[in-house]
Design a protein around this motif. Sequence first.
Motif, PDB file in Angstrom:
ATOM      1  N   UNK A  90       0.325   8.105  12.219  1.00 46.42           N
ATOM      2  CA  UNK A  90      -0.556   8.937  11.561  1.00 46.42           C
ATOM      3  C   UNK A  90       0.126  10.322  11.240  1.00 46.42           C
ATOM      4  N   UNK A  91      -0.123  10.694   9.796  1.00 44.74           N
ATOM      5  CA  UNK A  91       0.455  12.206   9.604  1.00 44.74           C
ATOM      6  C   UNK A  91      -0.862  12.659   8.727  1.00 44.74           C
ATOM      7  N   UNK A  92      -0.890  14.119   9.183  1.00 44.58           N
ATOM      8  CA  UNK A  92      -1.981  14.779   8.614  1.00 44.58           C
ATOM      9  C   UNK A  92      -1.611  16.350   8.341  1.00 44.58           C
ATOM     10  N   UNK A  93      -2.050  16.743   7.371  1.00 47.25           N
ATOM     11  CA  UNK A  93      -1.882  18.542   7.358  1.00 47.25           C
ATOM     12  C   UNK A  93      -3.189  19.110   7.004  1.00 47.25           C
ATOM     13  N   UNK A 141      -5.868   5.288   5.774  1.00 47.02           N
ATOM     14  CA  UNK A 141      -5.974   4.572   4.796  1.00 47.02           C
ATOM     15  C   UNK A 141      -5.972   5.198   3.321  1.00 47.02           C
ATOM     16  N   UNK A 142      -6.599   6.443   3.661  1.00 40.56           N
ATOM     17  CA  UNK A 142      -6.727   7.369   2.075  1.00 40.56           C
ATOM     18  C   UNK A 142      -6.766   8.906   2.506  1.00 40.56           C
ATOM     19  N   UNK A 143      -6.587   9.707   1.803  1.00 42.27           N
ATOM     20  CA  UNK A 143      -6.823  11.052   1.984  1.00 42.27           C
ATOM     21  C   UNK A 143      -6.909  11.553   0.581  1.00 42.27           C
ATOM     22  N   UNK A 144      -8.191  12.420   0.490  1.00 46.72           N
ATOM     23  CA  UNK A 144      -8.311  13.183  -0.702  1.00 46.72           C
ATOM     24  C   UNK A 144      -9.675  13.902  -0.756  1.00 46.72           C
ATOM     25  N   UNK A 145      -9.777  14.500  -2.124  1.00 46.58           N
ATOM     26  CA  UNK A 145     -11.012  15.178  -2.356  1.00 46.58           C
ATOM     27  C   UNK A 145     -12.275  14.420  -2.335  1.00 46.58           C
ATOM     28  N   UNK A 146     -13.526  14.947  -2.271  1.00 49.97           N
ATOM     29  CA  UNK A 146     -14.586  14.199  -2.183  1.00 49.97           C
ATOM     30  C   UNK A 146     -14.528  13.177  -3.369  1.00 49.97           C
ATOM     31  N   UNK A 147     -14.296  13.628  -4.630  1.00 49.35           N
ATOM     32  CA  UNK A 147     -14.329  12.925  -5.799  1.00 49.35           C
ATOM     33  C   UNK A 147     -13.243  11.760  -5.604  1.00 49.35           C
ATOM     34  N   UNK A 148     -12.170  12.009  -5.157  1.00 47.35           N
ATOM     35  CA  UNK A 148     -11.244  10.879  -4.958  1.00 47.35           C
ATOM     36  C   UNK A 148     -11.598   9.945  -3.939  1.00 47.35           C
ATOM     37  N   UNK A 149     -12.306  10.374  -2.996  1.00 44.79           N
ATOM     38  CA  UNK A 149     -12.686   9.292  -1.932  1.00 44.79           C
ATOM     39  C   UNK A 149     -13.976   8.433  -2.641  1.00 44.79           C
ATOM     40  N   UNK A 150     -14.657   9.244  -3.251  1.00 46.78           N
ATOM     41  CA  UNK A 150     -15.833   8.370  -3.843  1.00 46.78           C
ATOM     42  C   UNK A 150     -15.448   7.498  -5.037  1.00 46.78           C
ATOM     43  N   UNK A 151     -14.403   7.511  -5.533  1.00 49.93           N
ATOM     44  CA  UNK A 151     -13.857   6.582  -6.620  1.00 49.93           C
ATOM     45  C   UNK A 151     -12.626   5.577  -6.086  1.00 49.93           C
ATOM     46  N   UNK A 152     -12.334   5.996  -4.816  1.00 53.07           N
ATOM     47  CA  UNK A 152     -11.337   4.945  -4.234  1.00 53.07           C
ATOM     48  C   UNK A 152     -11.684   3.632  -4.001  1.00 53.07           C
ATOM     49  N   UNK A 153     -11.025   2.554  -4.780  1.00 49.58           N
ATOM     50  CA  UNK A 153     -11.624   1.326  -4.514  1.00 49.58           C
ATOM     51  C   UNK A 153     -11.621   0.883  -3.005  1.00 49.58           C
ATOM     52  N   UNK A 197     -13.353  10.156   8.677  1.00 48.49           N
ATOM     53  CA  UNK A 197     -14.348   9.106   8.587  1.00 48.49           C
ATOM     54  C   UNK A 197     -13.592   7.735   8.876  1.00 48.49           C
ATOM     55  N   UNK A 198     -14.378   6.527   9.074  1.00 49.04           N
ATOM     56  CA  UNK A 198     -13.854   5.280   9.282  1.00 49.04           C
ATOM     57  C   UNK A 198     -14.634   4.737  10.384  1.00 49.04           C
ATOM     58  N   UNK A 199     -14.451   3.116  10.365  1.00 44.55           N
ATOM     59  CA  UNK A 199     -15.413   2.410  11.156  1.00 44.55           C
ATOM     60  C   UNK A 199     -15.331   2.888  12.531  1.00 44.55           C
ATOM     61  N   UNK A 200     -16.317   2.343  13.424  1.00 47.63           N
ATOM     62  CA  UNK A 200     -16.206   2.476  14.751  1.00 47.63           C
ATOM     63  C   UNK A 200     -14.765   1.533  15.264  1.00 47.63           C
ATOM     64  N   UNK A 257     -11.881  18.292   2.073  1.00 45.96           N
ATOM     65  CA  UNK A 257     -11.076  17.040   1.921  1.00 45.96           C
ATOM     66  C   UNK A 257     -11.411  16.063   3.001  1.00 45.96           C
ATOM     67  N   UNK A 258     -11.006  14.690   2.849  1.00 44.81           N
ATOM     68  CA  UNK A 258     -11.603  13.581   3.649  1.00 44.81           C
ATOM     69  C   UNK A 258     -10.341  12.610   3.992  1.00 44.81           C
ATOM     70  N   UNK A 259     -10.201  12.379   5.175  1.00 42.52           N
ATOM     71  CA  UNK A 259      -9.330  11.427   5.598  1.00 42.52           C
ATOM     72  C   UNK A 259      -9.994  10.389   6.212  1.00 42.52           C
ATOM     73  N   UNK A 260      -9.485   9.244   5.623  1.00 43.24           N
ATOM     74  CA  UNK A 260     -10.162   7.777   6.084  1.00 43.24           C
ATOM     75  C   UNK A 260      -9.160   7.173   6.946  1.00 43.24           C
ATOM     76  N   UNK A 261      -9.757   6.969   8.137  1.00 40.57           N
ATOM     77  CA  UNK A 261      -8.953   6.040   9.142  1.00 40.57           C
ATOM     78  C   UNK A 261      -9.429   4.726   9.266  1.00 40.57           C
ATOM     79  N   UNK A 262      -8.601   3.824   9.344  1.00 37.72           N
ATOM     80  CA  UNK A 262      -8.785   2.428   9.531  1.00 37.72           C
ATOM     81  C   UNK A 262      -7.790   1.619  10.439  1.00 37.72           C
ATOM     82  N   UNK A 263      -8.383   0.972  11.363  1.00 43.68           N
ATOM     83  CA  UNK A 263      -7.310   0.325  12.387  1.00 43.68           C
ATOM     84  C   UNK A 263      -6.337   1.483  12.752  1.00 43.68           C
ATOM     85  N   UNK A 264      -6.596   2.565  13.071  1.00 47.29           N
ATOM     86  CA  UNK A 264      -5.368   3.507  13.394  1.00 47.29           C
ATOM     87  C   UNK A 264      -4.490   4.068  12.327  1.00 47.29           C
TER      88      UNK A 264
END
Length: 232
Positions: free
Chosen positions: A22-25, A209-221, A35-38, A199-206
Amino acid sequence: MNALEIMNANKTFGGLAVLQDVSLSVEVGERRAIIGPNGAGKTTLFNVISGTLPLNSGKISLFGKRSEHLSPYRRARAGLARTFQQNNLFFNLTLLENIHLAILPHLTQSSPQKFLETWGWWEKRDIHVKELSYGDQRQVELLLALAQFPRLLLLDEPTAGMSSVETQKITSMIRNLSREITVLIIEHDMEVVFDLADRITVLNYGQVLFEGSQEEVRSDQRVKEVYLGTTD
Ligand SMILES: Nc1ncnc2c1ncn2[C@@H]1O[C@H](COP(=O)(O)OP(=O)(O)O)[C@@H](O)[C@H]1O
Ligand SMILES: [Mg+2]
């Protein structure tokens, strides 16, 4: 200089890789939602940032200072404060006594009375925390973190279990915080996320998965499929 920089963090429990590379700034003043599942590793991420759990490998910098070897106490001294998924209060003490304990090392910056007046809680100072509603207790937990005058604040699901009125109260409290405070917030309520986060970072299985602005998160498949649960 960033408020927080995590580089290639790995954390395992037994054989289970809970954080993987995991890398994060996070910039100073930013509001970042995680955000991300339980079970994705979100709370574990907060535990390794605050130092209650050691990393297996990787680096953490707080305000430009390497911190992965520092104790939780030293990281708090560097300006880190957090709230927990469960209430973390002294239930048998009054609100004033709780604030007094939190603010004690910071009396040069404020006093318990001034602090409670600023936040509009002075009238409730003599109430034992156990007598407060759950929603009020979660707000007091945020107050206790703020009474430490943090520069970096970690909030773990601050609206969990709250009514919509209580959720709005705590959301506006967070929205109105000074931009001198950098905020990381773990949150399931996407309305709250889109209300607060730069900005939003999505964690999935540790993994990130994705990091971006709200718009980018909303539109990422991928985010839609894995987290938002839709494929439209
Ligand atoms: N102290 C621990 N010991 C063993 N496993 C743990 C511990 N803390 C968390 N886990 C496991 O790590 C994974 C991630 O947990 P957690 O960070 O709490 O996820 P989240 O906060 O995203 O729901 C889960 O599978 C959980 O069971
Ligand atoms: Mg959690």
